[in-house]
Design a protein around this motif. Sequence first.
Motif, PDB file in Angstrom:
ATOM      1  N   PHE A 238       8.812 -23.922  26.846  1.00 56.44           N
ATOM      2  CA  PHE A 238      10.070 -23.797  27.828  1.00 56.44           C
ATOM      3  C   PHE A 238       9.952 -24.963  28.831  1.00 56.44           C
ATOM      4  CE2 PHE A 238       9.084 -19.578  26.535  1.00 56.44           C
ATOM      5  CZ  PHE A 238      10.666 -18.873  26.142  1.00 56.44           C
ATOM      6  N   GLN A 239      11.190 -25.682  29.075  1.00 61.26           N
ATOM      7  CA  GLN A 239      10.861 -26.607  29.949  1.00 61.26           C
ATOM      8  C   GLN A 239      10.768 -26.389  31.322  1.00 61.26           C
ATOM      9  OE1 GLN A 239      13.993 -29.750  29.969  1.00 61.26           O
ATOM     10  NE2 GLN A 239      14.414 -30.002  28.016  1.00 61.26           N
TER      11      GLN A 239
ATOM     12  N   ALA B  14       9.343 -30.851  25.442  1.00 60.28           N
ATOM     13  CA  ALA B  14       9.724 -29.960  26.034  1.00 60.28           C
ATOM     14  C   ALA B  14      11.167 -29.341  25.707  1.00 60.28           C
ATOM     15  CB  ALA B  14      10.203 -30.634  27.757  1.00 60.28           C
ATOM     16  N   ILE B  15      11.048 -27.991  25.525  1.00 56.10           N
ATOM     17  CA  ILE B  15      12.000 -27.142  24.730  1.00 56.10           C
ATOM     18  C   ILE B  15      12.946 -26.564  25.985  1.00 56.10           C
ATOM     19  CG2 ILE B  15      12.487 -25.662  22.766  1.00 56.10           C
ATOM     20  CD1 ILE B  15       9.690 -26.179  21.800  1.00 56.10           C
ATOM     21  N   ALA B  16      14.192 -26.888  25.689  1.00 61.56           N
ATOM     22  CA  ALA B  16      15.117 -25.977  26.793  1.00 61.56           C
ATOM     23  C   ALA B  16      15.710 -24.839  26.028  1.00 61.56           C
ATOM     24  CB  ALA B  16      16.423 -26.928  26.898  1.00 61.56           C
ATOM     25  N   SER B  17      16.030 -23.618  26.891  1.00 57.83           N
ATOM     26  CA  SER B  17      16.429 -22.479  26.331  1.00 57.83           C
ATOM     27  C   SER B  17      17.593 -22.126  27.182  1.00 57.83           C
ATOM     28  CB  SER B  17      15.355 -21.544  26.307  1.00 57.83           C
ATOM     29  OG  SER B  17      15.625 -20.174  25.675  1.00 57.83           O
ATOM     30  N   GLU B  18      18.431 -21.162  26.886  1.00 56.67           N
ATOM     31  CA  GLU B  18      19.474 -20.590  27.570  1.00 56.67           C
ATOM     32  C   GLU B  18      19.926 -19.279  26.811  1.00 56.67           C
ATOM     33  OE1 GLU B  18      23.344 -22.902  27.495  1.00 56.67           O
ATOM     34  OE2 GLU B  18      21.972 -24.228  27.395  1.00 56.67           O
TER      35      GLU B  18
ATOM     36  N   PRO C  46      16.023 -16.270  34.896  1.00 63.85           N
ATOM     37  CA  PRO C  46      16.119 -17.197  35.864  1.00 63.85           C
ATOM     38  C   PRO C  46      14.993 -18.525  35.937  1.00 63.85           C
ATOM     39  CG  PRO C  46      15.270 -15.315  36.707  1.00 63.85           C
ATOM     40  CD  PRO C  46      15.620 -14.882  35.305  1.00 63.85           C
ATOM     41  N   ILE C  47      13.859 -18.372  34.966  1.00 57.61           N
ATOM     42  CA  ILE C  47      12.888 -19.198  35.189  1.00 57.61           C
ATOM     43  C   ILE C  47      13.141 -20.179  34.029  1.00 57.61           C
ATOM     44  CG2 ILE C  47      10.355 -19.274  34.890  1.00 57.61           C
ATOM     45  CD1 ILE C  47      11.322 -18.167  37.493  1.00 57.61           C
ATOM     46  N   HIS C  48      13.237 -19.519  32.787  1.00 59.05           N
ATOM     47  CA  HIS C  48      13.031 -20.317  31.532  1.00 59.05           C
ATOM     48  C   HIS C  48      14.409 -20.899  31.064  1.00 59.05           C
ATOM     49  CE1 HIS C  48       9.045 -19.250  31.136  1.00 59.05           C
ATOM     50  NE2 HIS C  48       9.110 -18.259  30.692  1.00 59.05           N
ATOM     51  N   THR C  49      15.698 -20.663  31.894  1.00 55.09           N
ATOM     52  CA  THR C  49      16.829 -21.294  31.443  1.00 55.09           C
ATOM     53  C   THR C  49      16.692 -22.765  32.141  1.00 55.09           C
ATOM     54  OG1 THR C  49      18.141 -19.359  31.400  1.00 55.09           O
ATOM     55  CG2 THR C  49      19.325 -21.290  31.810  1.00 55.09           C
ATOM     56  N   ASN C  50      17.251 -23.871  31.361  1.00 57.19           N
ATOM     57  CA  ASN C  50      17.493 -24.936  31.946  1.00 57.19           C
ATOM     58  C   ASN C  50      16.810 -25.896  31.179  1.00 57.19           C
ATOM     59  OD1 ASN C  50      18.827 -27.068  33.432  1.00 57.19           O
ATOM     60  ND2 ASN C  50      18.015 -26.200  35.404  1.00 57.19           N
TER      61      ASN C  50
ATOM     62  N   SER D 283      13.572 -34.401  25.649  1.00 51.62           N
ATOM     63  CA  SER D 283      14.316 -33.109  26.104  1.00 51.62           C
ATOM     64  C   SER D 283      14.863 -32.215  24.787  1.00 51.62           C
ATOM     65  CB  SER D 283      15.179 -33.475  27.254  1.00 51.62           C
ATOM     66  OG  SER D 283      15.845 -32.392  27.673  1.00 51.62           O
ATOM     67  N   GLU D 284      14.184 -31.519  24.251  1.00 48.13           N
ATOM     68  CA  GLU D 284      14.921 -30.801  23.234  1.00 48.13           C
ATOM     69  C   GLU D 284      15.722 -29.561  23.663  1.00 48.13           C
ATOM     70  OE1 GLU D 284      11.420 -29.660  20.339  1.00 48.13           O
ATOM     71  OE2 GLU D 284      10.606 -31.799  20.571  1.00 48.13           O
ATOM     72  N   HIS D 285      16.366 -29.118  22.749  1.00 48.92           N
ATOM     73  CA  HIS D 285      17.071 -27.900  22.878  1.00 48.92           C
ATOM     74  C   HIS D 285      17.113 -26.923  21.543  1.00 48.92           C
ATOM     75  CE1 HIS D 285      20.032 -25.166  24.297  1.00 48.92           C
ATOM     76  NE2 HIS D 285      20.008 -25.777  25.481  1.00 48.92           N
ATOM     77  N   ARG D 286      16.682 -25.672  21.821  1.00 48.68           N
ATOM     78  CA  ARG D 286      16.935 -24.685  20.823  1.00 48.68           C
ATOM     79  C   ARG D 286      17.873 -24.568  19.724  1.00 48.68           C
ATOM     80  NH1 ARG D 286      12.811 -22.819  23.989  1.00 48.68           N
ATOM     81  NH2 ARG D 286      11.278 -21.619  23.009  1.00 48.68           N
ATOM     82  N   ARG D 287      19.106 -25.012  20.545  1.00 53.59           N
ATOM     83  CA  ARG D 287      20.140 -25.015  19.310  1.00 53.59           C
ATOM     84  C   ARG D 287      20.132 -26.086  18.602  1.00 53.59           C
ATOM     85  NH1 ARG D 287      25.519 -24.675  23.332  1.00 53.59           N
ATOM     86  NH2 ARG D 287      26.626 -24.878  21.008  1.00 53.59           N
ATOM     87  N   SER D 288      19.583 -27.219  18.492  1.00 50.07           N
ATOM     88  CA  SER D 288      19.309 -28.193  17.586  1.00 50.07           C
ATOM     89  C   SER D 288      18.627 -28.033  16.388  1.00 50.07           C
ATOM     90  CB  SER D 288      19.003 -29.373  18.440  1.00 50.07           C
ATOM     91  OG  SER D 288      17.250 -29.547  18.474  1.00 50.07           O
ATOM     92  N   TYR D 289      17.525 -27.200  16.449  1.00 48.21           N
ATOM     93  CA  TYR D 289      16.634 -26.895  15.405  1.00 48.21           C
ATOM     94  C   TYR D 289      17.182 -26.819  13.894  1.00 48.21           C
ATOM     95  CZ  TYR D 289      12.905 -27.062  19.171  1.00 48.21           C
ATOM     96  OH  TYR D 289      11.965 -27.620  20.105  1.00 48.21           O
TER      97      TYR D 289
END
Length: 306
Positions: A81-82, A113-117, A123-127, A167-173
């Motif tokens: 999580f970022q 660093a993997i982003a999640s939302e 409140p902690i892991h979003t962003n 800056s990765e994002h889970r939506r991309s995998y």
Amino acid sequence: MGKKIMGKSVAETIRDLSKKIIDKNKAVVIGQCLSAVGWVQNTVPPQKKGIIELPMTDVAGAGFAVGISLTGIRPIFILRFQSFLWLNASPLVNHAAKAKEMFGYGAPVFIRAIASEGPSSGPIHTNCYHSPFAHMPGLPICAPMTPGEYKEIWKDYLKKDLPMLVSEHRRSYKEKLEFKDKIFPKAKLSLFLISASRFEGDKILKLLRSNGIYVDIFHILWLKPFKFKKSYMKSLLKTKIGLVVDSTYEICGVSEHIAFKLMHSVQGSKVYNLGMKDRSPGCSPNLLNGTPDAFEIIKKIKTLIK
């Protein structure tokens, strides 16, 4: 979005690049819970060689990774999580990023660093938290969302002995497509998309076209240094108005910086930015606060082109 690539997804690309360099004894993957929950969404090779599982300390991983980088081995440091960037910041920005300039040696930590939302992030892991780290010299930052882009930034990383914040994002995998910029003669606005906002591009174009509105769309990979292209200038000279959208907070961030750079480079243009609202996200539907979706972006566009 672009033509389909009959090949591997982003996750498979990351996994294969990691395995190749590990098997050559030139790198290790280091992080927490690497072998649990699907090997970080299939981005880590399922093997013992070159995989270092950290204890649940949350704050110690970056120190280990920076230390490994000084031995001639390239550490691929995974933050699931970022939000964990905050807890690991000091070794990364106060040593890895400064080592080359201050001491003459590199500390090439590859920071995934993997982003999640969404409802499960809270409140902690979003962003995405790439913006605060853009203030530190010596730390290139990118946000690859396609297999080809990941290969590009990996090649750049291997050429140098500097750290890199990815800056990765889970939506991309699961993505197998390559993004292409879209330019139209009658475009009324230049739209610059970063991170997960890029997956809204096709929907934005389709919905706006139904209203007779066209916008140029540009996909931003490199956040620092920001790579200004001639096509950006040509578009802004035509439209005179731009919008930069990112998956992180709207204020005091990368999108504001890029908007300023674009506006400063093209006289007479006005470039705005859009991102997360300035409040902590929650888990219930009415408290979610993530990447602006197509409808939010279109609403902003229509306000700007009035």
